[in-house]
Design a protein around this motif. Structure first.
Motif, mmCIF file in Angstrom:
data_model
loop_
_atom_site.group_PDB
_atom_site.id
_atom_site.type_symbol
_atom_site.label_atom_id
_atom_site.label_comp_id
_atom_site.label_asym_id
_atom_site.label_seq_id
_atom_site.Cartn_x
_atom_site.Cartn_y
_atom_site.Cartn_z
ATOM 1 N N GLU A 486 0.819 -1.214 0.000
ATOM 2 C CA GLU A 486 0.000 0.000 0.000
ATOM 3 C C GLU A 486 0.846 1.255 0.000
ATOM 4 O OE1 GLU A 486 -3.901 -1.810 2.315
ATOM 5 O OE2 GLU A 486 -2.652 -0.237 3.249
ATOM 6 N N ALA A 490 0.436 3.799 -2.949
ATOM 7 C CA ALA A 490 -0.113 5.143 -2.734
ATOM 8 C C ALA A 490 0.564 6.149 -3.647
ATOM 9 C CB ALA A 490 0.060 5.533 -1.266
ATOM 10 N N ARG A 493 -0.406 5.436 -7.120
ATOM 11 C CA ARG A 493 -1.766 5.882 -7.418
ATOM 12 C C ARG A 493 -1.823 7.375 -7.691
ATOM 13 N NH1 ARG A 493 -3.293 2.279 -3.321
ATOM 14 N NH2 ARG A 493 -3.362 3.975 -1.786
ATOM 15 N N GLU A 494 -1.055 8.134 -6.850
ATOM 16 C CA GLU A 494 -1.037 9.575 -7.071
ATOM 17 C C GLU A 494 -0.464 9.903 -8.447
ATOM 18 O OE1 GLU A 494 -2.292 11.951 -5.340
ATOM 19 O OE2 GLU A 494 -3.006 10.644 -3.747
ATOM 20 N N GLU A 774 2.021 5.300 7.519
ATOM 21 C CA GLU A 774 1.106 6.215 6.856
ATOM 22 C C GLU A 774 1.403 7.664 7.230
ATOM 23 O OE1 GLU A 774 -2.793 4.948 7.898
ATOM 24 O OE2 GLU A 774 -2.887 3.374 6.349
ATOM 25 N N GLN A 777 4.320 8.700 5.306
ATOM 26 C CA GLN A 777 3.946 8.790 3.886
ATOM 27 C C GLN A 777 3.106 10.025 3.611
ATOM 28 O OE1 GLN A 777 5.061 6.693 1.588
ATOM 29 N NE2 GLN A 777 4.079 7.914 -0.022
ATOM 30 N N ASP A 781 3.758 12.746 0.897
ATOM 31 C CA ASP A 781 2.727 12.960 -0.145
ATOM 32 C C ASP A 781 2.355 14.425 -0.256
ATOM 33 O OD1 ASP A 781 2.731 10.289 -0.601
ATOM 34 O OD2 ASP A 781 0.899 9.854 0.554
#
Length: 962
Positions: A486, A490, A493-494, A774, A777, A781
Motif C-alpha cells: 500500500e 499510494a 496511485r497519485e 502512513e 507517507q 505525499d
C-alpha cells in the motif's frame, strides 16, 4: 411414477444425446441432400402478383454467393452478421450463407426501427449487416458495413460454389434469436447441432411432404419463421412467400392457385377467411392442416370448420424450438391445447414446491436439459454453461395418461432451473467445452433426491472447511504484504491519478472534437435523408399526376368509344328504317300490281262474257284460247308458288330441328338433375354413416378413458401410501442427521472463535506499524502534491492550447465538409433535374405515341365503317334493281297476256250500207295499257333499258275476217 422408476437407471431411453460428429455445418447438412434437386424450395408472389418458383439448386447457388460476398467483406469465423429479414425471399439465402462461411446469423425483422436494429447489432457485437433492399437509414450503421442484393451481382456463382464450407464444430454457435420481453432484449444462442435436431423433428409436427407447399404469415426473421425454414427444407417442401397486402377475396384466389397442403396464419387472418363469403370457383380441399401457435384459436376453429381442415397446435419456444405437435396422419385426433412431444424432448409437471405431479394434474411444465434442441445460453451474459437437470419456462399444463402435453397457459419467460428436491431423473450429460458465451449463473444440478443431496451437502462442507483454512493462510500473507504494497501503491496511485487526469482531459478534448464531427456528420446525413424524402415526395407527386393524366385519357377514350358506339347504333337504326321503308315501298308496288291484275282479270271476264253472247260461232276458238291462257296462268302461278313452298318447307324443317334440340336439352337437364340428386343422397348417406362411426368411436373412447382413469386413481392411491411410508422414514433419518450436524457446527464455531481472536491480535500489531508508515507517507505525499499541482497547472495550460488548436482544425474540417456537402447537394439536384426532365420527355413521347395509336385506330375504324356503308348501299341498290326487274318482268308478262287476247268483234252498224249483202267490218282500235307509263318511270329511275332481250316476241296481229 414412470420418471421416478427410471431415475436409478440413468437417462430415459431415446433421450440420451449421441456424441456429435467432429464436423457439422447447418447449411451443408440442410441443403446437401437436395442441392441438385429440381424441386421447388420457394414459391414467391411479388408485389405485382407475379408467381415465381425457385428450386433447391438455385437456393444452394444463392447461398454460396452470399457466403463468398461475406468472406470478401471481411467475415471471420465466429463473427456476428445481422440479417434484416423482410418480405423478400432472399434473406433466407443470406442467413444460410453467413452460417456456411462460419459466421453467426442474427435474424432481425425489417419492421423494427433503425434504432432497434442498431440495439440488436450492438448487443450481438455484429461486424456486418445485410439488408436485401437498400435502406439509407441503415447505411454504415454505427460503423458497420451494410450489404445489399446489389452487391451480390459482382460475385461469380461458379467461383462461389467452388469454395468449401467452414469446418464448424457441432457445438459452435450458429444462430442467435433476439426477442423483446417488456423492455428487455434477450438473445437465445443455438448451435449447429441443436438446429439440425430441430430440422430433424419436422416430420413430427409440420405434416407436409416433398413438393408440397406451406403458406405461413409469421413475421420474417422471427423464431417461428426459422423453425418453418428448417422443417420445410428438411422435408424438401416449398415455402410460400407473399409480398402483397391481400383482402379475403384475393387470398382465396391465391390459395386456389397455389393449393398449399398446410397454412400457418394468425387467428385474425383465420377469422377473416372463415367468416368471408367463398367464391364458388374456389377449391381449398388441398389444405389438410391449419397450424396455430397461440392460445387464441377461435378464428382458426371457424376456418377449420368452414374448409374441412384439421386444426393442429404447435408448441414452440425461442429456447427450445418446436417441442410438441402432431405427426402426419393424426390430424383427426388433434385439438388446440394438446400435442405430443417431439423425439428426445421429455416433460415433467412439477408443483410450486418442485414436487412432481401425477398425470392429469396441472402444474409448471419442466423439460429435461438433455433435449437435443435446447439452446446453449443467453447472449451477453456471464456464468457457467448448461448443466444437467430440469428447467421451467413459464408454461402451465398437465401430462395425459398417453404422455401427451396439455397446455393451460403460456406466459413468456426465461428458462430457469427447477429448484426442486424431488426424485426426478437426472440426465447424464457429457462434459462439453464452454461455448463462446454462457448462460446466466445457475445453481448446482437441480431436482436431486435426498441421498444425492446429503452427499452433495457433505462434500460442500468439506470444501468450505478446506477453503476456510486456505483463506486464513492467504489472509495472513496478505496482511503482511498489504502494508508494504500500500505504501508503494499510494505513490503510484497519485502519479497514475495525475497521468489519468491528463489523459482524461486529452480524451475529453478529443471526444468533444469527435462528437462535434459526428454531430456534423449526423446533420449531413439528416439533410441527405430530408432531400431524399423531398425527392421521393416529388416523385410521388409526379407519379400521381401521371396517373391522373392516364385516368383522364382513359376516361376520354372511353367517352370517345361510347360516342362512336352511339353513332354506329344511330347509323344502324337509320339503315334499318331505310330498309323498312324500301320493304314497304316494295309491298306497295306488289299490291298495286296485284290490284291492276285483278282489275284486268275482271275486265277480261266481262269481255269474255260479252263475246260468248255475241259470237256463238267462235265459241270453240275462244274455248281453246281460254284453255291455253288458263294453262299459262296456272303455269305462272305454279312458278310463283314454288319459292313460297320451298320456304315453308324449310321453315317447318328448322322448327322441327329446334323442337328436337329443345327436347334433347330438356332430357339432358333432367338426367343432370337426377344425377345431382343421386349424388346428394349418397353424400348424405356417407355423412350419416361417418357421424354414426364417430359417435361409436367417441363412446368407445369415453369408456376406455374411464377405465384408464379408474386404473390411474388406484395406482395413485397405492403410490401415495408408499410415498407416505418413505416420507416417514426420510424424516426420521433427517432428524438424526440434523442433530449430528448441529453438534459438528458448534465444535467448528468454537474453533473458529479461537482462531479469529488470534488473528485479531496479530492484525492490531500490523495496524500500528501501518499507522506509523502512513504518517511518514502523508508528509511525503504533501510535498509531492504541491510539486504535482504545479506540474498539472502547466500541463493544463498546454492542454488548453492544444484543445484550441484541435478546435480550430475541427472548425476547418467542418467548413470544408459543409462546402463539400453543398457541392454534392447541387450536383445531386442537377442530376435529379436531368432525370426529371428526361422522365417528362419520355412521358410526353409515350403520350404522343398513344395519341398516334389512337388516331390510327380511329382512322381504321372510320375506314371500316365507310366500307360497311358502301357495302350496305351496294346491297340496297342490288335489292332495288332486283325488285325493279321483278316489277318490270311482271308488267311485261301482263302486257304480253293483254296482247295475246283476241280483238273484240265489231258491232254491226245500223246505218251502214251493205255491199253484196254483207256489212263491212270495222277494226276496233286497241287501247294502250294503263300501267305502261308507270313501268317506264321505274325503269328510268333504276337505270334499266326500256326493252329487255329476255322479252318474248310480240304475237302477230289477227287477220281481219275480210
Amino acid at each position: 411414477m414412470r420418471l421416478r422408476k427410471e431415475s436409478s437407471k440413468g437417462p430415459v431411453e431415446g433421450t440420451r444425446r449421441e456424441p456429435p460428429p467432429e464436423f457439422a455445418n447447418l447449411t451443408v447438412d440442410l441443403l446437401k441432400p437436395v442441392q441438385h434437386s429440381k424441386r421447388y424450395a420457394i414459391t414467391n408472389v411479388d408485389s405485382l402478383g407475379v408467381i415465381e418458383r425457385f428450386t433447391y439448386t438455385e437456393i444452394t447457388r444463392e447461398t454460396a454467393r452470399w457466403a463468398q460476398l461475406l468472406r470478401e467483406n471481411g467475415l471471420q469465423p465466429g463473427d456476428r452478421v445481422v440479417i434484416v429479414a423482410g418480405r423478400e425471399w432472399g434473406w433466407r439465402c443470406a442467413l444460410l450463407g453467413s452460417i456456411h462461411a462460419g459466421g453467426v446469423a442474427v435474424p432481425c425483422p425489417a419492421s423494427l426501427s433503425p434504432r432497434e436494429i442498431g440495439t440488436v447489432a450492438d448487443h450481438a457485437d455484429a461486424s456486418l449487416l445485410v439488408s436485401l433492399r437498400p435502406r439509407p437509414d441503415l447505411v454504415e450503421l454505427d460503423g458497420r458495413r451494410a450489404l445489399t442484393a446489389d452487391d451480390l451481382d459482382a460475385v461469380d456463382p461458379a467461383r462461389a460454389l467452388e469454395q468449401p464450407p467452414y469446418r464448424t464444430d457441432p457445438r459452435d454457435i450458429a444462430l442467435i434469436l433476439y426477442a423483446w420481453h417488456d423492455l428487455d432484449l434477450t438473445g437465445t444462442m443455438h448451435t449447429h447441432a441443436s438446429l439440425l435436431a430441430q430440422a430433424d423433428a419436422a416430420e413430427h409436427w409440420l405434416g407436409v411432404d416433398e413438393d408440397e407447399r406451406i403458406w405461413a404469415t409469421t413475421d420474417d426473421g422471427s423464431a417461428p419463421s426459422m423453425w418453418l425454414l428448417l422443417a420445410a427444407w428438411r422435408r424438401a417442401a416449398s415455402i410460400v412467400v407473399v409480398d402483397l397486402e391481400l383482402d379475403s377475396e384475393a387470398k382465396f384466389e391465391l390459395l386456389d392457385r397455389l393449393r398449399p397442403a398446410a397454412v400457418w396464419f394468425s387467428d385474425d387472418e383465420y377469422r377473416m377467411l372463415g367468416s368471408a363469403e367463398v367464391p364458388t370457383w374456389v377449391d381449398l380441399r388441398s389444405i389438410r392442416r391449419a397450424l396455430v401457435d397461440t392460445e387464441e384459436t377461435e378464428g382458426a376453429n371457424s376456418f377449420a370448420a368452414a374448409f374441412d381442415a384439421a386444426l393442429v397446435p404447435v408448441f414452440a419456444l425461442d429456447e427450445l424450438g418446436v417441442v410438441a405437435g402432431w405427426p402426419a396422419g393424426h390430424e383427426g385426433q388433434a385439438d388446440a391445447t394438446t400435442a405430443h412431444p417431439t423425439p428426445g424432448v421429455q416433460f415433467a409437471i412439477v408443483g410450486g414446491d418442485g414436487t412432481e405431479l401425477p398425470p392429469g394434474e396441472v402444474g409448471d411444465v419442466a423439460v429435461r436439459s438433455d433435449a437435443p434442441t435446447l439452446f446453449t445460453g443467453y447472449a451477453g451474459r456471464e456464468g457457467r454453461s448448461r448443466s444437467a437437470g430440469w428447467f421451467r419456462f413459464g408454461w402451465r399444463g398437465a401430462l395425459t395418461a398417453e404422455g401427451a402435453l396439455r397446455i393451460e397457459a403460456r406466459s413468456p419467460s426465461e428458462v430457469e432451473p427447477v429448484g426442486a428436491s424431488v426424485d426426478l431423473p437426472v440426465p447424464e450429460v457429457e462434459e462439453e467445452p464452454a461455448p463462446e458465451e454462457h448462460v446466466a449463473a445457475e445453481p448446482e444440478p437441480a431436482a436431486l433426491g435426498w441421498r444425492a443431496r446429503r452427499s452433495a451437502e457433505r462434500a460442500r462442507r468439506e470444501e468450505e472447511r478446506a477453503a476456510e483454512e486456505e483463506g486464513r493462510r492467504h489472509e495472513e500473507a496478505a496482511v503482511r504484504e498489504s502494508a508494504e504494497r500500500e505504501a508503494a501503491e499510494a505513490a503510484e496511485r497519485e502519479r497514475a491519478g495525475a497521468e489519468e487526469r491528463r489523459e482524461r482531459e486529452e480524451a475529453e478534448a478529443l471526444e468533444h472534437a469527435e462528437r462535434e464531427a459526428a454531430e456534423a456528420e449526423e446533420r449531413r446525413l439528416q439533410e441527405q435523408a430530408e432531400a431524399r424524402a423531398r425527392a421521393e415526395a416529388e416523385e410521388h407527386r409526379r407519379r400521381e399526376e401521371a396517373e391522373a393524366r392516364e385516368r383522364a385519357e382513359r376516361e376520354a377514350a372511353a367517352e370517345a368509344r361510347q360516342a362512336e358506339e352511339e353513332r354506329l347504333a344511330e347509323e344502324r337504326r337509320v339503315a334499318e328504317q331505310e330498309k323498312q321503308r324500301d320493304e314497304e315501298q316494295r309491298q306497295r308496288v306488289e299490291e298495286e300490281a296485284r290490284r291492276r291484275a285483278e282489275q284486268e282479270a275482271e275486265q277480261r271476264a266481262a269481255a269474255e262474257a260479252d263475246e260468248r253472247r255475241r259470237a256463238e260461232a267462235e265459241a270453240k276458238q275462244r274455248g281453246e284460247e281460254e284453255k291455253r291462257r288458263e294453262e299459262e296462268r296456272r303455269r305462272d302461278e305454279k312458278e310463283a308458288r314454288e319459292p313460297e313452298a320451298r320456304e315453308a318447307k324449310e321453315r317447318e324443317t328448322a322448327e322441327a330441328e329446334e323442337g328436337r334440340r329443345a327436347e334433347e336439352e330438356a332430357k339432358a337437364q333432367q338426367e343432370v338433375g337426377a344425377a345431382e340428386a343421386k349424388q346428394r343422397a349418397e353424400e348424405e348417406k356417407s355423412r350419416e354413416k361417418e357421424r354414426r362411426r364417430e359417435e361409436k368411436e367417441a363412446r368407445a373412447r369415453a369408456e376406455r378413458e374411464a377405465k384408464e382413469r379408474e386404473k390411474a386413481e388406484a395406482e395413485e392411491r397405492r403410490r401415495a401410501e408408499e410415498e407416505a411410508k418413505i416420507q416417514a422414514k426420510r424424516e426420521e433419518v433427517e432428524v438424526k442427521q440434523r442433530a449430528k450436524e448441529e453438534k459438528e457446527r458448534e465444535q467448528r464455531e468454537a474453533k473458529d472463535r479461537a482462531e479469529r481472536e488470534k488473528a485479531e491480535a496479530e492484525t492490531a500489531k500490523v495496524q500500528a506499524k501501518i499507522d506509523a508508515a502512513e504518517a511518514k507517507q502523508r508528509a511525503k505525499d504533501e510535498k509531492e502534491r504541491e510539486k504535482r499541482e504545479a506540474v498539472e497547472r502547466a500541463e493544463r495550460e498546454k492542454a488548453e492550447a492544444e484543445a484550441a488548436q484541435v478546435q480550430a482544425k475541427v472548425d476547418a474540417v467542418e467548413a470544408k465538409q459543409r462546402a463539400k456537402d453543398e457541392k454534392e447537394r447541387e450536383k445531386r439536384e442537377a442530376v435529379e433535374r436531368a432525370e426529371r426532365e428526361k422522365a417528362e420527355a419520355e412521358a410526353a413521347k409515350v403520350q404522343q405515341k398513344q395519341a398516334e395509336v389512337e388516331a390510327k385506330k380511329r382512322a381504321e375504324e372510320e375506314k371500316r365503317r365507310a366500307k360497311e356503308r358502301e357495302r350496305e348501299e351496294r346491297e340496297a341498290r342490288r335489292r332495288a334493281e332486283e325488285e325493279a326487274k321483278e316489277a318490270a318482268r311482271a308488267e311485261r308478262k301482263a302486257a304480253r297476256k293483254e296482247k295475246r287476247r283476241p280483238p273484240e268483234a265489231p258491232k254491226p252498224a245500223d246505218d251502214g250500207p251493205r255491199r253484196f249483202g254483207r256489212r263491212r267490218r270495222e277494226v276496233a282500235e286497241e287501247p294502250e295499257p294503263q300501267h305502261v307509263p308507270d313501268v317506264v318511270a321505274r325503269i328510268q329511275q333504276y337505270g334499266m333499258a326500256a326493252a329487255s332481250n329476255d322479252s318474248p316476241a310480240e304475237p302477230p296481229e289477227q287477220p281481219d275476217d275480210d
